[in-house]
Design an enzyme around this catalytic site. Sequence first.
Site, PDB file in Angstrom:
ATOM      1  N   ASP A  30      -0.686  27.511   9.349  1.00 58.08           N
ATOM      2  CA  ASP A  30      -1.614  28.094   8.381  1.00 58.08           C
ATOM      3  C   ASP A  30      -3.033  28.248   8.914  1.00 58.08           C
ATOM      4  OD1 ASP A  30      -2.070  25.357   8.382  1.00 58.08           O
ATOM      5  OD2 ASP A  30      -1.498  25.050   6.288  1.00 58.08           O
ATOM      6  N   ASP A  59      -0.897  10.134   9.110  1.00 61.67           N
ATOM      7  CA  ASP A  59       0.478  10.362   9.550  1.00 61.67           C
ATOM      8  C   ASP A  59       0.476  11.247  10.795  1.00 61.67           C
ATOM      9  OD1 ASP A  59       0.660  12.171   6.519  1.00 61.67           O
ATOM     10  OD2 ASP A  59       0.085  13.002   8.446  1.00 61.67           O
ATOM     11  N   ASP A 101       2.719  14.241  12.912  1.00 60.83           N
ATOM     12  CA  ASP A 101       3.776  15.239  12.921  1.00 60.83           C
ATOM     13  C   ASP A 101       4.009  15.699  14.353  1.00 60.83           C
ATOM     14  OD1 ASP A 101       3.796  15.026  10.180  1.00 60.83           O
ATOM     15  OD2 ASP A 101       2.553  16.803   9.853  1.00 60.83           O
TER      16      ASP A 101
END
Length: 435
Positions: free
Chosen positions: A141, A58, A60
């Site tokens: 993160d 995917d 982002d």
Amino acid sequence: MEPVYERREIPRDQHNVSRSMISEPAKKVLNRLNKAGYEAYLVGGGVRDILLGEQPKDFDIATDATPEEVHELFRNSRLIGRRFRIVHVLFGREVIEVTTFRGNANTDDADDDDDRRTNEHGLLLRDNVYGNQEEDALRRDFTVNALYYCIRDFTVIDYAGGMDDLNNRQLRLIGDPETRYREDPVRMLRAVRFAAKLGFTIEPVTEAPIRELAPLLTHIPPARLFEEVLKLFSAGYGEATWYLLQQYDLLAPLFPETVRAIDEGQPDMLILKALQNTDDRLRRGKSVTPYFMYAAMLWPALQSEWQRRQDNGEPVQPALHQSISKVIGRQVQATSIPKRFSGPMKEIWELQMRLPRRQGKRAYTLMEHPRFRAAYDFLLVREAAGEIEPGLGQWWTDFQAADDRERERMLSQLGQQGPRKRRRRRKPAPQRQDG
């Protein structure tokens, strides 16, 4: 000592990210945002995976446009989330996730800031503070997930040393690990998931607080942990993930009854075999079902409870049904299990008692059961784990492949091998008492 971060631009001739590896929908979103005057970058796992020579699953996108501005620009989009407000742009089955650059709230006003809230454990409850690209990068993160690709000049932008960590194949948290884990304890699970998936080591400072902070996962809503468990064990690296969860004491918050049963002597071999089976299916492009995975994960807990009830004198069948209810009831306090999954999971377990009983028409009836195939696969895993004697699984394998005549022969042979029924003795008639 806090690490020092500085912006670095990697030109096209020094990296392998190519537009040809980015999906058409993702390129459409990037180009439309840029043409509308906004900054927009491919970010996170998409950039990371391309740099590692893999095809991302995917894509982002991060932008300086607000969620409302993105939503207005794309009619095929929807606003989602309260804790983190994001936009999903829909292209058939492909979903492009668009997030606005995150910022850092003014710590002096943090208690009064309605857009950024934490609880007493440091857990972020709400975080809709927007900022610039650098702030956004340092709010992410791991360093390897804070790499941005610019489709206008083809550069990769690195604020946190992610390229070096990528080359060294290690996971490093951005910022102070304890603070970041307290903000969102699920980051500990993400560390394990990425380490297993990428074959990376977790950098020592990043791994140091994990065991101590693992209990913080009990503060995460069970519904969110259910989704995280699916990500952990449905990525094709389930066996490696299992060992890492054990290593960092992260299993107990997810499967407390299973860990307790294993500590008391129940074997975990069935879980390992099921995870190996799942990993193999995913490598071959086959699907896996959450209820099968959960049936395996909770099997040691079920066996422990079932045995305890039988030891207390309960009949086998009622003891099983009571054990199933008890184990699921306890598990949903840790990770929720939607009824569309808990129902089939119960059927898989219950069918384990029925699969050995094949005489007469029972074999045909069992094969018509909607959960037969999953129960049969579960039986094969039990055999592979050495839990039951081999043979039953092969019989069912042969029976499914046989034609009608062969099936009748197999059932006839089964009847000859089985124990003969004992004839019921007629009770003697009562003697009359002549008085």
